[in-house]
Motif scaffolding. Structure first.
Motif, PDB file in Angstrom:
ATOM      1  N   THR A   2      34.162  16.713  -2.856  1.00  0.00           N
ATOM      2  CA  THR A   2      35.253  16.734  -3.822  1.00  0.00           C
ATOM      3  C   THR A   2      34.711  17.222  -5.157  1.00  0.00           C
ATOM      4  OG1 THR A   2      34.845  14.439  -4.431  1.00  0.00           O
ATOM      5  CG2 THR A   2      36.474  14.850  -2.703  1.00  0.00           C
ATOM      6  N   GLN A   4      35.370  16.901  -9.291  1.00  0.00           N
ATOM      7  CA  GLN A   4      36.073  16.222 -10.378  1.00  0.00           C
ATOM      8  C   GLN A   4      35.982  16.988 -11.683  1.00  0.00           C
ATOM      9  OE1 GLN A   4      33.901  12.501 -10.112  1.00  0.00           O
ATOM     10  NE2 GLN A   4      35.528  11.577  -8.906  1.00  0.00           N
ATOM     11  N   GLY A  22      42.281  16.528 -12.180  1.00  0.00           N
ATOM     12  CA  GLY A  22      43.019  15.335 -11.795  1.00  0.00           C
ATOM     13  C   GLY A  22      43.748  15.563 -10.482  1.00  0.00           C
ATOM     14  N   ASP A  23      44.690  14.675 -10.159  1.00  0.00           N
ATOM     15  CA  ASP A  23      45.490  14.853  -8.946  1.00  0.00           C
ATOM     16  C   ASP A  23      46.297  16.140  -9.024  1.00  0.00           C
ATOM     17  OD1 ASP A  23      44.533  12.493  -7.926  1.00  0.00           O
ATOM     18  OD2 ASP A  23      46.205  11.293  -8.675  1.00  0.00           O
ATOM     19  N   LEU A  24      46.727  16.489 -10.233  1.00  0.00           N
ATOM     20  CA  LEU A  24      47.426  17.749 -10.475  1.00  0.00           C
ATOM     21  C   LEU A  24      46.846  18.343 -11.749  1.00  0.00           C
ATOM     22  CD1 LEU A  24      49.714  19.801  -9.901  1.00  0.00           C
ATOM     23  CD2 LEU A  24      51.202  18.364 -11.309  1.00  0.00           C
TER      24      LEU A  24
END
Length: 201
Positions: A2, A4, A22-24
């Motif tokens: 992943t 970040q 972020g998530d979006l």
């Protein structure tokens, strides 16, 4: 793996960028300001070994020079965006020397599926093109998107020939606001499967 955070320095129009993901995450900027380039190097950082192996699979010479890799990845005439001052990094990995573009890390798994802005070029005549059908000016991300779509198109259709969505469990509000009951389907009337838009009853 992943990601970040992504840092990019001295890559084409991008002088310095330090983005926490972020998530979006929405990238906003003028045309040719480096938004697509930023996303392409994100994929390069995450999937370098998979990219090198894919190029080799399609008989491209990847061990010749870093400039060769950059041309095959970004497209013809684009290798100059990466200079001796260029560096890309996340929290675990960095690529600063051009020579490290030739090194495989043993992680031959694709982590990031990239849908390119120029994706319509992959189905300009209604069918997804093979990876090797594109000329040297075409970025890797468009070639591999088209090839993935082509393979899915060959084997991933449901009984009604619907290409997208692949299943009927689409959120109603999503369907009403974007697709309005329409589906991308396989049209075989010409004797060859091609993508087409159909309003479902």
């Amino acid at each position: 793996m992943t990601m970040q955070k992504l840092k990019v320095k001295n890559l084409g129009p991008i002088k310095e960028a330090d983005v926490t993901l972020g998530d979006l995450t929405i990238l906003v900027g003028e045309q040719a300001s480096g938004k697509s380039l930023f996303l392409q190097v994100m994929k390069l950082l995450l999937d370098k070994t998979h990219i090198l192996n894919t190029l080799e699979k399609y008989n491209y010479v990847v061990n010749k020079s870093p400039e060769n890799i950059l041309t095959l990845y970004f497209g013809e005439g684009m290798s100059g965006v990466w200079t001796d001052e260029t560096c890309i990094a996340n929290m675990d990995t960095e690529i600063c020397k051009k020579s490290s573009l030739l090194e495989k890390d043993g992680m031959d798994k694709e982590s990031l599926f990239y849908i390119p802005a120029q994706r319509i070029l992959s189905i300009s005549d209604g069918r997804p093109k093979n990876f090797m059908e594109f000329d040297a000016s075409t970025p890797y991300v468009l070639r591999t998107f088209s090839e993935t779509l082509r393979l899915f198109f060959q084997s991933g259709l449901n009984a009604d020939g619907v290409v997208f969505p692949a299943h009927e469990e689409m959120d109603t509000s999503f369907d009403e606001s974007i697709f309005h009951g329409g589906r991308i389907v396989a049209d075989e009337s010409s004797g060859q499967k091609k993508c087409g838009w159909k309003l479902m009853e």
